[in-house]
Design a protein around this motif. Structure first.
Motif, PDB file in Angstrom:
ATOM      1  N   TYR A  95       0.900  -1.160   0.071  1.00  0.00           N
ATOM      2  CA  TYR A  95       0.077  -0.077  -0.143  1.00  0.00           C
ATOM      3  C   TYR A  95       0.899   1.328  -0.031  1.00  0.00           C
ATOM      4  O   TYR A  95       0.501   2.255  -0.738  1.00  0.00           O
ATOM      5  CB  TYR A  95      -0.884   0.005   1.439  1.00  0.00           C
ATOM      6  CG  TYR A  95      -1.863   0.890   1.305  1.00  0.00           C
ATOM      7  CD1 TYR A  95      -2.616   1.390  -0.043  1.00  0.00           C
ATOM      8  CD2 TYR A  95      -2.042   1.811   2.564  1.00  0.00           C
ATOM      9  CE1 TYR A  95      -3.416   2.672   0.406  1.00  0.00           C
ATOM     10  CE2 TYR A  95      -2.990   2.906   2.442  1.00  0.00           C
ATOM     11  CZ  TYR A  95      -3.680   3.296   1.577  1.00  0.00           C
ATOM     12  OH  TYR A  95      -4.556   4.111   1.434  1.00  0.00           O
ATOM     13  N   GLU A 153      -1.585  10.461   9.426  1.00  0.00           N
ATOM     14  CA  GLU A 153      -2.914  11.026   9.079  1.00  0.00           C
ATOM     15  C   GLU A 153      -3.340  12.006  10.564  1.00  0.00           C
ATOM     16  O   GLU A 153      -3.615  13.021  10.290  1.00  0.00           O
ATOM     17  CB  GLU A 153      -3.923   9.883   8.929  1.00  0.00           C
ATOM     18  CG  GLU A 153      -5.203  10.438   8.892  1.00  0.00           C
ATOM     19  CD  GLU A 153      -6.383   9.449   8.407  1.00  0.00           C
ATOM     20  OE1 GLU A 153      -6.023   8.308   8.149  1.00  0.00           O
ATOM     21  OE2 GLU A 153      -7.639   9.774   8.196  1.00  0.00           O
ATOM     22  N   GLU A 194      -7.971   2.090   6.904  1.00  0.00           N
ATOM     23  CA  GLU A 194      -7.544   2.728   5.380  1.00  0.00           C
ATOM     24  C   GLU A 194      -7.139   1.709   4.657  1.00  0.00           C
ATOM     25  O   GLU A 194      -7.317   1.516   3.529  1.00  0.00           O
ATOM     26  CB  GLU A 194      -6.732   3.738   5.733  1.00  0.00           C
ATOM     27  CG  GLU A 194      -5.961   4.293   4.269  1.00  0.00           C
ATOM     28  CD  GLU A 194      -4.915   5.608   4.481  1.00  0.00           C
ATOM     29  OE1 GLU A 194      -4.881   5.890   5.912  1.00  0.00           O
ATOM     30  OE2 GLU A 194      -4.298   5.897   3.654  1.00  0.00           O
ATOM     31  N   SER A 232      -8.467   0.114   0.970  1.00  0.00           N
ATOM     32  CA  SER A 232      -7.671   0.072  -0.343  1.00  0.00           C
ATOM     33  C   SER A 232      -7.524  -1.316  -0.886  1.00  0.00           C
ATOM     34  O   SER A 232      -7.513  -1.484  -2.114  1.00  0.00           O
ATOM     35  CB  SER A 232      -6.170   0.499   0.246  1.00  0.00           C
ATOM     36  OG  SER A 232      -5.399  -0.622   0.603  1.00  0.00           O
ATOM     37  N   TRP A 259     -10.634   5.705   1.479  1.00  0.00           N
ATOM     38  CA  TRP A 259     -10.721   6.018   3.176  1.00  0.00           C
ATOM     39  C   TRP A 259     -10.824   7.376   2.855  1.00  0.00           C
ATOM     40  O   TRP A 259     -10.310   8.125   2.073  1.00  0.00           O
ATOM     41  CB  TRP A 259      -9.326   5.699   3.745  1.00  0.00           C
ATOM     42  CG  TRP A 259      -9.158   6.266   4.899  1.00  0.00           C
ATOM     43  CD1 TRP A 259      -8.340   7.259   5.461  1.00  0.00           C
ATOM     44  CD2 TRP A 259      -9.853   5.810   6.305  1.00  0.00           C
ATOM     45  NE1 TRP A 259      -8.558   7.547   6.667  1.00  0.00           N
ATOM     46  CE2 TRP A 259      -9.289   6.664   7.380  1.00  0.00           C
ATOM     47  CE3 TRP A 259     -10.847   5.060   6.568  1.00  0.00           C
ATOM     48  CZ2 TRP A 259      -9.843   6.531   8.543  1.00  0.00           C
ATOM     49  CZ3 TRP A 259     -11.521   4.705   7.930  1.00  0.00           C
ATOM     50  CH2 TRP A 259     -10.777   5.535   9.002  1.00  0.00           C
ATOM     51  N   GLY A 268     -11.113   9.375   5.726  1.00  0.00           N
ATOM     52  CA  GLY A 268     -10.843   9.968   7.188  1.00  0.00           C
ATOM     53  C   GLY A 268     -11.969   9.110   8.028  1.00  0.00           C
ATOM     54  O   GLY A 268     -12.778   8.533   7.827  1.00  0.00           O
TER      55      GLY A 268
END
Lengths: 341, 341
Positions: free
Chosen positions: A194, A322, B322, B326, B332, B334
């Motif tokens: 990822y 994040e 997230e 994926s 995603w 948030g």
């Protein structure tokens, strides 16, 4: 590799690592680049979607191809290229992924800068304490390398010694719990994919860690940070490539020298750094950085320390970027963001 | 609280929890709602930005106000409202955050469904194994509650017993390492704010966990899951509210009953579930679910198990959603996404 040809990092590291996605024309500052022809070619490739192609290649095994190239003389090839590219020996290596070397130069403070410098420049200072034996540190390293072009941050690399942190805090490697170990192998594999970082997971990954000391490698990296900090980024990345992608033993001097060569360091500089690695100033510097990480509250790595609201704040792991962004008013765009256009 | 007035969950839980952001008119299926007037009012509020206001309120201490209201008879007030709202006793509780109760009903499978059911419906089955003593489970719970309206997933709640998982795997509470404990307090506080979940962090949070057994609470929740699964979501949320926001002792029967009341369960139903909680079928069911989590590789909680590529895949923690997105082809947005318009 001939002496004095080490100014360009070898291409063993996939170009996508630093800054995938589209690059703005403004970022292609090829006038600052030593190898102007290569930069122009890279710029054209970038504009026509080369970075995207690189990503695609990575998904289809590009990293494997890169590793193969690395094993079969990629460093020597880089040396030849370096000679014909006209780069000055011992010159600052610039990231091959961005024409102009912007990726390696801009927005990365060396150890000389202070938090106050950053505050006065209006950017958030973000320090990454890492050890190249830590796979999740590699993910954080690459993601932060990408975000320093997008977020208003000043990124500072802080090579430290994970063994010291574990010992001082009484922490144990997470994989010592068998069930967690099983999970982490899967998690690292998925996360690496990822994050588009060519971390390769082998079933014996943990034996690989447990059987290796990163102390000499981290001292070597520290010596380079003290003497030639412009090499810190490509050298650290190459250590991760060697240890976590090619499963080489980075504790041995000959492998450390080979890694340095692949990162573009000259034989002379590498030898000097290896000698320095066992000297008190280097040992003390690594100890001091590790102690600093501990003071910030680190108990493992990566330890990301962001300076805002007048004090340092610890974020542990590669999965809090994040959250960090949300606090400093920056948007998380995933681990492979496109830079601002 | 009078018998038979438990069909509406009390408003002790901030409305923003389930689905903040804008709601599409299509989601306001007030014709399915028992209290049509309230639904219409809520719909108007939502259209005019009520959800955003709720978020703002939460940031300024709305959760505290809600807690205060809860302590000073919020449940009784809810009972009064219920009586005048015309809801049938013991009817399925619907989430107060979305008119029409869509949040609680749609895309949440009860225990009766199978992975095959989901596959045939083209949705990815996502199971959340949780224990209300786990704070990060609350974050995952709320985030998944929001994403089930956005991602093409079928969410299934799997109440299990964290103590059993820790004991079976030999895992220790992470805060037992002092440095990690210090960090986790900060991390939970920041994450709760970012996730907009009213988890309140106190310096003695870990003593609070260590001094509490969630076994009876999880058996109670399991009894409700077996008999009245429509209450599973509001009841679990209310347990987190009581334990992690109000710092109440959820191990005591009287507190369990009070929690159930606040979640909208009738006195009769709660009493029955409390009696059932010590019966072999309920004990076995909780054991079985915990064993299932272990078989999936869980060593802590939350344990998110997603079914794709013909098999279950474990994602540990609240910070892998997230990554999960994926992999299953979902984006995603948030922890507080807006639903599809």
């Amino acid at each position: 590799m001939a002496k004095g040809t080490g100014s360009l990092p070898a291409p063993a590291i996939p170009a996508l690592l630093c800054l995938p996605g589209r690059h703005s024309p403004g970022s292609q500052r090829s006038e600052r680049h030593d190898g102007a022809e290569r930069a122009a070619a890279a710029g054209r490739r970038s504009r026509s979607g080369g970075a995207v192609a690189d990503q695609r290649r990575s998904r289809r095994g590009g990293a494997v191809a890169d590793r193969r190239r690395s094993r079969s003389g990629g460093a020597a090839a880089a040396g030849r290229r370096s000679r014909s590219g006209g780069a000055a020996a011992e010159g600052p290596p610039r990231c091959r992924s961005v024409p102009g070397g912007r990726c390696c130069g801009r927005r990365t403070l060396r150890s000389g800068g202070t938090a106050r410098d950053e505050a006065s420049m209006g950017r958030t200072l973000v320090e990454l304490f890492y050890d190249v034996i830590s796979p999740y540190s590699w993910l954080a390293f690459e993601a932060l390398c990408r975000y320093r072009h997008i977020w208003n941050i000043e990124l500072r690399f802080r090579p430290a010694f994970l063994g010291g942190i574990m010992q001082q805090t009484g922490n144990k490697p997470p994989a010592m719990l068998p069930k967690r170990g099983e999970y982490l192998l899967k998690d690292m594999k998925r996360m690496a994919k990822y994050y588009q970082v060519p971390l390769r997971i082998s079933p014996d990954a943990f034996q690989h860690i447990m059987g290796t000391s990163s102390l000499t490698a981290m001292r070597f990296i520290t010596a380079i940070d003290m003497t030639n900090p412009q090499y810190l980024e490509p050298l650290s990345r190459q250590f991760w490539m060697c240890f976590w992608s090619q499963y080489e033993d980075i504790s041995q001097p000959e492998n450390i020298l080979a890694t340095a060569r692949q990162a573009g360091l000259s034989e002379e500089l590498s030898q000097k750094a290896l000698e320095m690695a066992s000297s008190p100033p280097v040992k003390d510097r690594l100890k001091d950085t590790t102690t600093e990480a501990l003071k910030h509250g680190a108990f493992g790595m990566p330890a990301v320390v962001a300076h805002y609201d007048g004090k340092p704040h610890l974020f542990f792991g590669s999965d809090r970027l994040e959250l960090l962004g949300s606090i400093i008013g920056e948007k998380w765009l995933g681990p492979v963001p496109s830079p601002k256009l």
